[in-house]
Design a protein around this motif. Structure first.
Motif, PDB file in Angstrom:
ATOM      1  N   ILE A  56      51.143  51.772  40.726  1.00 37.83           N
ATOM      2  CA  ILE A  56      49.737  51.337  40.688  1.00 37.83           C
ATOM      3  C   ILE A  56      49.120  50.477  42.111  1.00 37.83           C
ATOM      4  CG2 ILE A  56      47.610  50.386  39.460  1.00 37.83           C
ATOM      5  CD1 ILE A  56      48.765  51.449  36.927  1.00 37.83           C
ATOM      6  N   ILE A  57      50.041  49.359  41.955  1.00 38.79           N
ATOM      7  CA  ILE A  57      49.763  48.428  43.130  1.00 38.79           C
ATOM      8  C   ILE A  57      49.691  48.812  44.559  1.00 38.79           C
ATOM      9  CG2 ILE A  57      50.491  46.304  44.095  1.00 38.79           C
ATOM     10  CD1 ILE A  57      51.765  45.445  41.369  1.00 38.79           C
ATOM     11  N   ASN A  58      50.671  49.777  44.534  1.00 39.60           N
ATOM     12  CA  ASN A  58      50.693  50.391  45.912  1.00 39.60           C
ATOM     13  C   ASN A  58      49.511  51.379  46.243  1.00 39.60           C
ATOM     14  OD1 ASN A  58      52.432  51.286  48.177  1.00 39.60           O
ATOM     15  ND2 ASN A  58      52.322  53.406  47.253  1.00 39.60           N
ATOM     16  N   GLN A  59      49.184  52.114  45.166  1.00 38.13           N
ATOM     17  CA  GLN A  59      48.014  53.077  45.331  1.00 38.13           C
ATOM     18  C   GLN A  59      46.712  52.105  45.705  1.00 38.13           C
ATOM     19  OE1 GLN A  59      48.730  56.160  45.788  1.00 38.13           O
ATOM     20  NE2 GLN A  59      46.587  57.082  45.616  1.00 38.13           N
ATOM     21  N   MET A  60      46.612  51.169  45.337  1.00 42.56           N
ATOM     22  CA  MET A  60      45.340  50.067  45.456  1.00 42.56           C
ATOM     23  C   MET A  60      45.602  49.756  46.960  1.00 42.56           C
ATOM     24  SD  MET A  60      43.760  50.968  43.047  1.00 42.56           S
ATOM     25  CE  MET A  60      42.421  50.270  43.608  1.00 42.56           C
ATOM     26  N   ARG A  61      46.626  49.798  47.898  1.00 36.87           N
ATOM     27  CA  ARG A  61      46.582  49.370  48.927  1.00 36.87           C
ATOM     28  C   ARG A  61      45.952  50.367  49.949  1.00 36.87           C
ATOM     29  NH1 ARG A  61      50.540  49.352  53.530  1.00 36.87           N
ATOM     30  NH2 ARG A  61      50.582  47.010  54.297  1.00 36.87           N
ATOM     31  N   ALA A  90      38.251  43.605  47.627  1.00 33.99           N
ATOM     32  CA  ALA A  90      39.371  43.304  48.317  1.00 33.99           C
ATOM     33  C   ALA A  90      40.183  42.106  47.414  1.00 33.99           C
ATOM     34  CB  ALA A  90      39.397  42.989  49.954  1.00 33.99           C
ATOM     35  N   THR A  91      41.447  42.426  47.429  1.00 33.57           N
ATOM     36  CA  THR A  91      42.053  41.387  46.651  1.00 33.57           C
ATOM     37  C   THR A  91      43.534  41.126  47.176  1.00 33.57           C
ATOM     38  OG1 THR A  91      42.700  40.484  44.558  1.00 33.57           O
ATOM     39  CG2 THR A  91      43.026  42.731  44.823  1.00 33.57           C
ATOM     40  N   SER A  92      44.548  40.423  46.524  1.00 31.61           N
ATOM     41  CA  SER A  92      45.702  40.245  47.117  1.00 31.61           C
ATOM     42  C   SER A  92      46.670  41.028  46.046  1.00 31.61           C
ATOM     43  CB  SER A  92      46.140  38.878  46.763  1.00 31.61           C
ATOM     44  OG  SER A  92      46.213  38.283  45.734  1.00 31.61           O
ATOM     45  N   ARG A  93      47.903  41.041  46.848  1.00 34.15           N
ATOM     46  CA  ARG A  93      49.104  41.653  45.906  1.00 34.15           C
ATOM     47  C   ARG A  93      49.476  40.896  44.968  1.00 34.15           C
ATOM     48  NH1 ARG A  93      52.891  45.589  46.807  1.00 34.15           N
ATOM     49  NH2 ARG A  93      54.805  45.200  45.579  1.00 34.15           N
ATOM     50  N   PHE A  94      49.451  39.470  45.170  1.00 30.85           N
ATOM     51  CA  PHE A  94      49.434  38.562  43.993  1.00 30.85           C
ATOM     52  C   PHE A  94      48.941  38.749  43.014  1.00 30.85           C
ATOM     53  CE2 PHE A  94      49.293  34.407  42.379  1.00 30.85           C
ATOM     54  CZ  PHE A  94      50.608  34.070  41.825  1.00 30.85           C
ATOM     55  N   PHE A  95      47.681  38.924  43.266  1.00 23.84           N
ATOM     56  CA  PHE A  95      46.795  38.966  41.901  1.00 23.84           C
ATOM     57  C   PHE A  95      46.912  40.166  41.112  1.00 23.84           C
ATOM     58  CE2 PHE A  95      42.846  40.952  40.286  1.00 23.84           C
ATOM     59  CZ  PHE A  95      42.308  40.135  39.509  1.00 23.84           C
ATOM     60  N   LEU A  96      47.225  41.449  41.791  1.00 23.74           N
ATOM     61  CA  LEU A  96      47.486  42.678  41.215  1.00 23.74           C
ATOM     62  C   LEU A  96      48.946  42.623  40.152  1.00 23.74           C
ATOM     63  CD1 LEU A  96      46.513  45.314  43.897  1.00 23.74           C
ATOM     64  CD2 LEU A  96      45.283  44.737  41.800  1.00 23.74           C
ATOM     65  N   GLN A  97      49.773  41.732  40.618  1.00 22.84           N
ATOM     66  CA  GLN A  97      51.196  41.667  40.173  1.00 22.84           C
ATOM     67  C   GLN A  97      50.844  40.795  39.118  1.00 22.84           C
ATOM     68  OE1 GLN A  97      53.285  39.777  43.501  1.00 22.84           O
ATOM     69  NE2 GLN A  97      54.358  41.830  43.795  1.00 22.84           N
ATOM     70  N   ARG A  98      49.941  39.544  38.844  1.00 20.85           N
ATOM     71  CA  ARG A  98      49.737  39.067  37.898  1.00 20.85           C
ATOM     72  C   ARG A  98      49.020  39.805  36.777  1.00 20.85           C
ATOM     73  NH1 ARG A  98      46.357  33.732  39.383  1.00 20.85           N
ATOM     74  NH2 ARG A  98      46.300  33.672  37.080  1.00 20.85           N
ATOM     75  N   LEU A  99      48.471  41.159  36.888  1.00 22.54           N
ATOM     76  CA  LEU A  99      47.913  41.773  35.996  1.00 22.54           C
ATOM     77  C   LEU A  99      49.111  42.626  35.258  1.00 22.54           C
ATOM     78  CD1 LEU A  99      44.931  43.018  37.890  1.00 22.54           C
ATOM     79  CD2 LEU A  99      44.876  41.511  36.129  1.00 22.54           C
TER      80      LEU A  99
END
Length: 273
Positions: free
Chosen positions: A165-170, A150-159
Motif C-alpha cells: 500500500i505504501i509503495n502504491q501511494m508513491r 503529499a506526505t512522507s514514507r515515515f508517516f505512512l509507516q506510522r499508520l
C-alpha cells in the motif's frame, strides 16, 4: 537507499486486444456482492428477488452514466480539451455522488411502478451500497487516484500500512495520503454498524436506515474530501463537501420531521415476507 517495489499494474490481464482493468474488476465484484446481500435482505422484507434485479438492470447503467457525467462536469476544463476521453470510464473518474443520484431516481420510479415502498427499498439497499462504495475505493487505489496531499514514507509507516500500500501511494517519486483507504474503512464500518443494528426491535422506522446511511457517509466524506487534492473548490469548501453537508443536515431534518409528524410510520421490521 530505500527499496521500492514495482507499483500495481492497473491492467489485470488482456483478452486478446481488450485490456481488463483492475478498476472494473473491483467495481463489478463490489456490485455482485451488494446485489447478493440486497436480495437476501429483500426477501426477508417481502421484496421479490426479481425486483432487486430490475433495480440493478435499470439502476446500474443510469448510475454509471450519472457518476461519469458528474465527474466530467466538474472536470470540464480538462475534458473540453480532450473530449475523446469522456467515455473512458475504465481509466477511473466516476463520482460516487453522481451515481447515487442516478440510482435514487431509478428507485423512486421503479417503486412507484411496482407499488413498493421506496423508503423500504432504500433501507434494504443502503447498507449494501455503502459496502460497495468501500470496496470500490480500492479501484482508486490501483489507479493511484483520489489520494490526499503529499506526505512522507515515515508517516505512512506510522499508520502500520503494508509495504504494497505504501509503495502504491508513491506517485512520480512523491508519497501521498491514502484518502481512498480512510474512506474505505469508514464505509465498511458504516456497513457493519447498519447491518448490526437494523434487526433490532423498535429502533428503525422505515426509511431511517437509509437516512442513517446518508448521515454516516456524508459525515465521513466531508472530512475525508477536505484532505484530497483532486476535487473542485466552490468557495471555502470543495463541491463534494458542500453536498455532504447538505445531505448530513437534510437527512437529520427529514428524520426528525417524519418522527414528529407521522406517528403511524411503520417499523422497518414490520415488513416481512
Amino acid at each position: 537507499m530505500e527499496a521500492v517495489l514495482a507499483k500495481i499494474d492497473p491492467i489485470a490481464f488482456e483478452l486478446g486486444p481488450i485490456p481488463v482493468h483492475w478498476y472494473g474488476i473491483i467495481i463489478a465484484s463490489a456490485m455482485v456482492l451488494a446485489v447478493f446481500l440486497a436480495v437476501n435482505e429483500g426477501q426477508k422484507r417481502g421484496i421479490k428477488e426479481d425486483t432487486i434485479y430490475d433495480l440493478l438492470l435499470w439502476g446500474l447503467p443510469l448510475a454509471l452514466i450519472c457518476a461519469r457525467l458528474y465527474y466530467v462536469i466538474f472536470q470540464w476544463q480538462y475534458y473540453r480539451v480532450y473530449p475523446s476521453e469522456i467515455y473512458r470510464i475504465w481509466d477511473g473518474g466516476i463520482a460516487i455522488y453522481g451515481g447515487l443520484i442516478g440510482a435514487f431516481i431509478v428507485v423512486l420510479v421503479l417503486c412507484k411502478r411496482q407499488e413498493i415502498s421506496a423508503w423500504l427499498m432504500l433501507d434494504v439497499v443502503a447498507p449494501t451500497v455503502i459496502l460497495a462504495q468501500g470496496i470500490g475505493r480500492w479501484g482508486n487505489f490501483v489507479n493511484q487516484e483520489a489520494h490526499g496531499r503529499a506526505t512522507s514514507r515515515f508517516f505512512l509507516q506510522r499508520l502500520h500500512l503494508p509495504e504494497w500500500i505504501i509503495n502504491q501511494m508513491r506517485i512520480n517519486g512523491v508519497y501521498y495520503q491514502p484518502t481512498f483507504l480512510y474512506e474505505s474503512v469508514w464505509d465498511i464500518l458504516g456497513f457493519i454498524l447498519l447491518v448490526s443494528l437494523r434487526h433490532r426491535l423498535h429502533l428503525f422506522k422505515q426509511g431511517e436506515i437509509f437516512l442513517a446511511y446518508l448521515i454516516w457517509y456524508a459525515l465521513g466524506r466531508f472530512f475525508i474530501e477536505g484532505m484530497r487534492t483532486d476535487s473542485l473548490m466552490l468557495g471555502a469548501l470543495r463541491v463534494s463537501q458542500w453536498l455532504s453537508l447538505l445531505l448530513f443536515i437534510g437527512a437529520i431534518i427529514v428524520g426528525v420531521w417524519r418522527r414528529r409528524n407521522d406517528p403511524a410510520l411503520a417499523w422497518y421490521l414490520d415488513a416481512k415476507d
